[in-house]
Scaffold this motif. Structure first.
Motif, PDB file in Angstrom:
ATOM      1  N   GLN A 160       0.812  -1.215   0.000  1.00  0.00           N
ATOM      2  CA  GLN A 160       0.000   0.000   0.000  1.00  0.00           C
ATOM      3  C   GLN A 160       0.847   1.268   0.000  1.00  0.00           C
ATOM      4  O   GLN A 160       0.344   2.343  -0.320  1.00  0.00           O
ATOM      5  N   THR A 163       0.383   1.725  -3.599  1.00  0.00           N
ATOM      6  CA  THR A 163      -0.972   1.798  -4.163  1.00  0.00           C
ATOM      7  C   THR A 163      -1.782   2.962  -3.606  1.00  0.00           C
ATOM      8  O   THR A 163      -2.743   3.405  -4.238  1.00  0.00           O
ATOM      9  N   GLN A 164      -1.421   3.491  -2.438  1.00  0.00           N
ATOM     10  CA  GLN A 164      -2.218   4.563  -1.829  1.00  0.00           C
ATOM     11  C   GLN A 164      -1.569   5.934  -1.967  1.00  0.00           C
ATOM     12  O   GLN A 164      -1.776   6.833  -1.152  1.00  0.00           O
ATOM     13  N   PHE A 166      -2.266   8.166  -4.102  1.00  0.00           N
ATOM     14  CA  PHE A 166      -3.177   9.163  -4.674  1.00  0.00           C
ATOM     15  C   PHE A 166      -4.097   9.782  -3.622  1.00  0.00           C
ATOM     16  O   PHE A 166      -4.917  10.636  -3.950  1.00  0.00           O
ATOM     17  N   THR A 167      -3.997   9.378  -2.372  1.00  0.00           N
ATOM     18  CA  THR A 167      -4.940   9.838  -1.361  1.00  0.00           C
ATOM     19  C   THR A 167      -4.611  11.255  -0.884  1.00  0.00           C
ATOM     20  O   THR A 167      -3.520  11.774  -1.132  1.00  0.00           O
ATOM     21  N   LEU A 249      -2.961  11.347 -10.690  1.00  0.00           N
ATOM     22  CA  LEU A 249      -3.852  10.221 -10.974  1.00  0.00           C
ATOM     23  C   LEU A 249      -4.048  10.050 -12.474  1.00  0.00           C
ATOM     24  O   LEU A 249      -3.968   8.932 -13.009  1.00  0.00           O
ATOM     25  N   ALA A 253      -2.245   6.583 -13.394  1.00  0.00           N
ATOM     26  CA  ALA A 253      -3.182   5.464 -13.250  1.00  0.00           C
ATOM     27  C   ALA A 253      -4.178   5.336 -14.391  1.00  0.00           C
ATOM     28  O   ALA A 253      -4.406   4.230 -14.905  1.00  0.00           O
ATOM     29  N   ILE A 326     -12.313   3.957  -8.878  1.00  0.00           N
ATOM     30  CA  ILE A 326     -11.626   5.009  -8.140  1.00  0.00           C
ATOM     31  C   ILE A 326     -12.512   5.303  -6.939  1.00  0.00           C
ATOM     32  O   ILE A 326     -13.661   5.731  -7.099  1.00  0.00           O
ATOM     33  N   GLU A 349      -6.386  -4.293  -4.584  1.00  0.00           N
ATOM     34  CA  GLU A 349      -5.952  -2.900  -4.609  1.00  0.00           C
ATOM     35  C   GLU A 349      -4.806  -2.721  -5.601  1.00  0.00           C
ATOM     36  O   GLU A 349      -3.869  -3.518  -5.644  1.00  0.00           O
ATOM     37  N   GLY A 350      -4.892  -1.672  -6.389  1.00  0.00           N
ATOM     38  CA  GLY A 350      -3.872  -1.406  -7.406  1.00  0.00           C
ATOM     39  C   GLY A 350      -4.282  -1.915  -8.769  1.00  0.00           C
ATOM     40  O   GLY A 350      -4.028  -1.268  -9.780  1.00  0.00           O
ATOM     41  N   ARG A 351      -4.921  -3.072  -8.807  1.00  0.00           N
ATOM     42  CA  ARG A 351      -5.380  -3.619 -10.078  1.00  0.00           C
ATOM     43  C   ARG A 351      -6.849  -3.300 -10.331  1.00  0.00           C
ATOM     44  O   ARG A 351      -7.224  -2.806 -11.396  1.00  0.00           O
ATOM     45  N   LEU A 354      -8.340   1.868  -6.812  1.00  0.00           N
ATOM     46  CA  LEU A 354      -7.380   2.792  -6.204  1.00  0.00           C
ATOM     47  C   LEU A 354      -8.145   3.747  -5.307  1.00  0.00           C
ATOM     48  O   LEU A 354      -9.287   4.110  -5.603  1.00  0.00           O
TER      49      LEU A 354
END
Length: 357
Positions: A160, A163-164, A166-167, A249, A253, A326, A349-351, A354
């Motif tokens: 993560q 993968t995280q 973009f938060t 993003l 992504a 998303i 998550e990630g695939r 997101l």
């Protein structure tokens, strides 16, 4: 403006340079510098400080600690300037790095405190991950401030950390915990020097990821991370952060997805949709939600669009929607129900999804 730097001396480079920007840090500086002295790292260390036009007693405190630190074998370099206004955290960090000599850079904020093992443990991790930013777990002061954010910092799983990104929380390892090689930092670039209101750490983190850098966290509490109203982060507008996040993003992504669903038909989901480029808005197959009132509306109409007819995006129950998603909601504000919904759909998550929360 006069920039003050110590004259260069011929000496072997230190193994680790602690990078410390300072601006009006008098209330915290003694405790911060004491934590530098208490490091149990057995290699060579130096402290590189850049005093960004402090008007308090920070300069006097630095001079006092220079004597103490150098008496304990820690070389100290102090630079700075005395202009009427500070030039910002990005500028100060760049200057502190430029005047330093270490093969590794350990970033520290002047209001924070390092645990004694910080440099030793992060240096060991950096040797194993030469193209990564190394972070660590933190404790917050005051203890109950930013509880959700602190929990996020400390509990992200290793995957993560990538993968995280973009938060709304920002970098998945918080800036005052960063540790990396000088060679990697130089490859990525320097901090943005736009000054107050510029999220220089977030922009550097994004560039680090663009260039293939990794993110690693030492899972021990190695930093006391202070929260107070004078912190530089409070000068950055939420709208500025939002714009950078949406751009990243869209860049990183969305090109890999032909279509996607925005999970949350409420305010934040609609805001994301409106913030996208026209090309990416056309990729939005639907909104999804669990709120029957939103679902019964049937669609969201983008009234501000110049397209004719105006885009109408379906609003579906999440079980009728198709990944990838998303997700525009705070996971830990749903009492666990949202996490249960994700697990029931067997999403990765990630695939398959997101977070843009």
């Amino acid at each position: 403006m006069q920039t003050r730097r110590e004259p260069a001396v011929t000496r072997p480079g230190s193994r680790v340079s602690i990078i410390l920007p300072v601006h009006n840090a008098e209330p915290w500086l003694d405790e911060c510098l004491s934590s530098v002295l208490q490091q149990d790292f057995e290699g060579t260390m130096e402290l590189s400080v850049f005093n960004d036009a402090s008007k308090d007693k920070s300069g006097t405190i630095l001079d006092k600690w220079k004597v103490k630190l150098e008496g304990s074998g820690i070389h100290v370099v102090i630079g700075g300037h005395d202009s009427p206004s500070p030039l910002g955290v990005g500028y100060s960090k760049n200057q502190a790095i430029a005047q330093s000599s270490g093969s590794y850079l350990c970033f520290l904020d002047s209001d924070d405190v390092m645990m004694p093992q910080r440099v030793r443990l992060q240096h060991a991790a950096a040797l194993q991950h030469p193209t990564s930013i190394i972070g660590c777990c933190v404790s917050r002061d005051p203890p109950n401030s930013t509880e959700r954010y602190t929990r996020w910092i400390n509990q992200l799983a290793p995957d993560q950390l990538l993968t995280q990104v973009f938060t709304s929380h920002g970098p998945t390892v918080v800036m005052p915990t960063w540790f990396c090689s000088r060679a990697w930092f130089s490859y990525v670039g320097t901090f943005d020097e736009g000054g107050q209101g510029v999220p220089e750490d977030l922009l550097f983190f994004y560039e680090h990821l663009r260039k293939g850098g990794g993110v690693v966290r030492v899972d021990q509490n190695l930093l006391l991370y202070r929260y107070h109203l004078h912190a530089a982060t409070h000068s950055i507008l939420e709208a500025t952060i939002w714009t950078h996040r949406v751009h990243f993003l869209e860049e990183q992504a969305l090109p890999r997805w032909a279509t996607f669903t925005i999970w949350n038909a409420g305010k934040q989901g609609r805001r994301l949709y409106r913030s996208l480029t026209a090309a990416n808005r056309r990729k939005v197959a639907a909104f999804c939600d669990v709120d029957e009132n939103k679902i019964q509306k049937g669609f969201y109409c983008h009234e501000d669009s110049e397209e004719r007819p105006k885009p109408r995006v379906p609003i579906l129950h999440f079980r009728e929607a198709q990944p990838p998603f998303i997700i525009c909601m705070k996971l830990d504000l749903t009492g666990g129900a949202f996490e249960d919904n994700l697990q029931s759909l067997h999403l990765q998550e990630g695939r398959d999804f997101l977070l843009f929360s």
